[in-house]
Design an enzyme around this catalytic site. Sequence first.
Site, PDB file in Angstrom:
ATOM      1  N   LYS A 154      37.731   6.977  36.883  1.00 57.91           N
ATOM      2  CA  LYS A 154      38.237   5.739  37.464  1.00 57.91           C
ATOM      3  C   LYS A 154      39.406   6.112  38.368  1.00 57.91           C
ATOM      4  O   LYS A 154      40.511   6.341  37.917  1.00 57.91           O
ATOM      5  CB  LYS A 154      38.694   4.780  36.359  1.00 57.91           C
ATOM      6  CG  LYS A 154      38.604   3.285  36.742  1.00 57.91           C
ATOM      7  CD  LYS A 154      39.507   2.859  37.885  1.00 57.91           C
ATOM      8  CE  LYS A 154      40.926   2.628  37.411  1.00 57.91           C
ATOM      9  NZ  LYS A 154      41.791   2.127  38.532  1.00 57.91           N
ATOM     10  N   GLY A 207      49.460   8.858  34.542  1.00 58.64           N
ATOM     11  CA  GLY A 207      50.117   7.750  35.206  1.00 58.64           C
ATOM     12  C   GLY A 207      51.448   7.433  34.560  1.00 58.64           C
ATOM     13  O   GLY A 207      52.083   8.303  33.951  1.00 58.64           O
ATOM     14  N   THR A 209      54.404   5.940  32.103  1.00 56.17           N
ATOM     15  CA  THR A 209      54.580   5.860  30.658  1.00 56.17           C
ATOM     16  C   THR A 209      54.272   4.459  30.156  1.00 56.17           C
ATOM     17  O   THR A 209      53.687   4.289  29.071  1.00 56.17           O
ATOM     18  CB  THR A 209      56.017   6.271  30.283  1.00 56.17           C
ATOM     19  OG1 THR A 209      56.216   7.633  30.685  1.00 56.17           O
ATOM     20  CG2 THR A 209      56.259   6.161  28.796  1.00 56.17           C
ATOM     21  N   VAL A 211      52.071   2.193  31.294  1.00 54.82           N
ATOM     22  CA  VAL A 211      50.624   1.992  31.179  1.00 54.82           C
ATOM     23  C   VAL A 211      50.050   2.917  30.115  1.00 54.82           C
ATOM     24  O   VAL A 211      49.131   2.544  29.374  1.00 54.82           O
ATOM     25  CB  VAL A 211      49.934   2.210  32.541  1.00 54.82           C
ATOM     26  CG1 VAL A 211      48.423   2.081  32.404  1.00 54.82           C
ATOM     27  CG2 VAL A 211      50.453   1.208  33.565  1.00 54.82           C
ATOM     28  N   GLY A 212      50.579   4.115  29.993  1.00 54.79           N
ATOM     29  CA  GLY A 212      50.113   5.042  28.963  1.00 54.79           C
ATOM     30  C   GLY A 212      50.261   4.477  27.562  1.00 54.79           C
ATOM     31  O   GLY A 212      49.370   4.642  26.713  1.00 54.79           O
ATOM     32  N   CYS A 263      55.119  13.808  39.069  1.00 53.71           N
ATOM     33  CA  CYS A 263      55.771  13.712  37.758  1.00 53.71           C
ATOM     34  C   CYS A 263      56.628  14.939  37.459  1.00 53.71           C
ATOM     35  O   CYS A 263      57.545  14.869  36.638  1.00 53.71           O
ATOM     36  CB  CYS A 263      54.721  13.556  36.660  1.00 53.71           C
ATOM     37  SG  CYS A 263      53.780  12.026  36.767  1.00 53.71           S
ATOM     38  N   GLU A 355      62.538   7.445  36.519  1.00 57.30           N
ATOM     39  CA  GLU A 355      61.658   8.095  37.487  1.00 57.30           C
ATOM     40  C   GLU A 355      61.528   7.223  38.731  1.00 57.30           C
ATOM     41  O   GLU A 355      60.990   6.113  38.673  1.00 57.30           O
ATOM     42  CB  GLU A 355      60.281   8.340  36.864  1.00 57.30           C
ATOM     43  CG  GLU A 355      59.359   9.144  37.749  1.00 57.30           C
ATOM     44  CD  GLU A 355      58.043   9.480  37.070  1.00 57.30           C
ATOM     45  OE1 GLU A 355      57.552  10.601  37.256  1.00 57.30           O
ATOM     46  OE2 GLU A 355      57.501   8.615  36.356  1.00 57.30           O
TER      47      GLU A 355
END
Length: 454
Positions: A154, A207, A209, A211-212, A263, A355
């Site tokens: 995706k 991706g 943090t 959304v993780g 990252c 970040e």
Amino acid sequence: MQQLTILNPATEEVIATVTAATREDVDAAVRRAATAQHTWAALAPGERARLLRRFAVTVDEHLEELARLEVREAGHPIGNARWEAGNVRDLLDYAAGGVERLGGRQIPVAGGLDVTFQEPLGVIAVIVPWNFPMPIAAWGFAPALAAGNAVLVKPAETTPLTALRLAELALAAGLPEGLLQALPGTGPVAGDALVEHPGVAKVVFTGSTTVGRQIMAKCARQVKRVTLELGGKSPNVVFADADLERAAATAPASFLDNTGQDCCARSRILVQRGIYDRFMELLEPAVHAVTVGDPADPATGMGPLISAAQRERVRSYVPETAPAAIRGEAPDGKGFWYPATVLEGTGADRTALEEIFGPVAVVIPFEDEAEAVRLANATDYGLSGSLWTRDISRALRVCRAVAAGNLSVNSHSSVRYWTPFGGFKQSGLGRELGPDALAAFTETKNVFISSEEC
């Protein structure tokens, strides 16, 4: 039917429209993948390895095409994009070498023979970010395919074109239809459908943090395996005994590569106080030496940010009128440009803790080794970092003390496809790449065979 509009971030020109996958599309893709996976896993290991090598050759034959596609959809400088396409090729070759070496163990037991098998998980979902669309897709699909799985990629909504092309090249190389599929779509629709689908055995996500955490929670409901490579706020620690000229000359690339959308970006530069002023004198011309402009020009060192939204995010941290120790140039007119920016600060500043994901670094002085370690560890992240010193004993002490998954001494190298990569703390869960990458896509099955007479 929703369409994704793909823009060239350097010009804001519409370069493509792509149909977004629905939940029904995802369900159909999972079913196709499950069928293909059974065919793929039944092949002799040598045959799977041969087909993966052919896939690598096919990627190599289309390397320039893939690189130019990455330039247009992601705004990467052409030199970077060629490296990224080559990384896909090399990773496929490396993973192919592991197919026939994915062995189990014979474990001594009483009364018989005990052996283990590494069985493929089944269908793997690889959810890819927009900052490095090609290589990060391959970090997931190459070892997963080598271990006998099918893969659904995706891609990010803004950068689906290289993933779609790689799936076409897999078919052209002879991989079974449905084995590697690209499903462009939105996170709330296609992404969630993959994460929640009972036919998906594992999710690999790179991706943010935030959304993780959401993905991990959804996977937990099905006790679904997950690998997460999340955010970072990596330190670049420069001690007084370092090769100062080299440390300053290489620092810009460590936080300006991919316009800071990395990252692993060394966006916190920690400099020992006694050399601080001299380091800043050396850093300024090094920052100004980075050529910012047309990504298609081989001389370009830094391109645009990916989108207007990302530029606004960077501006929310550092408005272009904010005081800066060093500020580079950026083109006027169309495109999502933001200048290289170096701030002076403390470890408590927001710009030193969060970040930003843009071409911004904060330089922070420290007194001694203990303070350097404290500052290096003073974030929620722990992905990467660099250490500059001529003292090998200090290098070893500090590397052991810094809570990060990937550290480099007198270097800014974080990623090699033949070494493990991943983060501590909120930078992620699990490891990608390296000699154990295939095992991360398998289950260990234990079999005991009795030698006793029946």
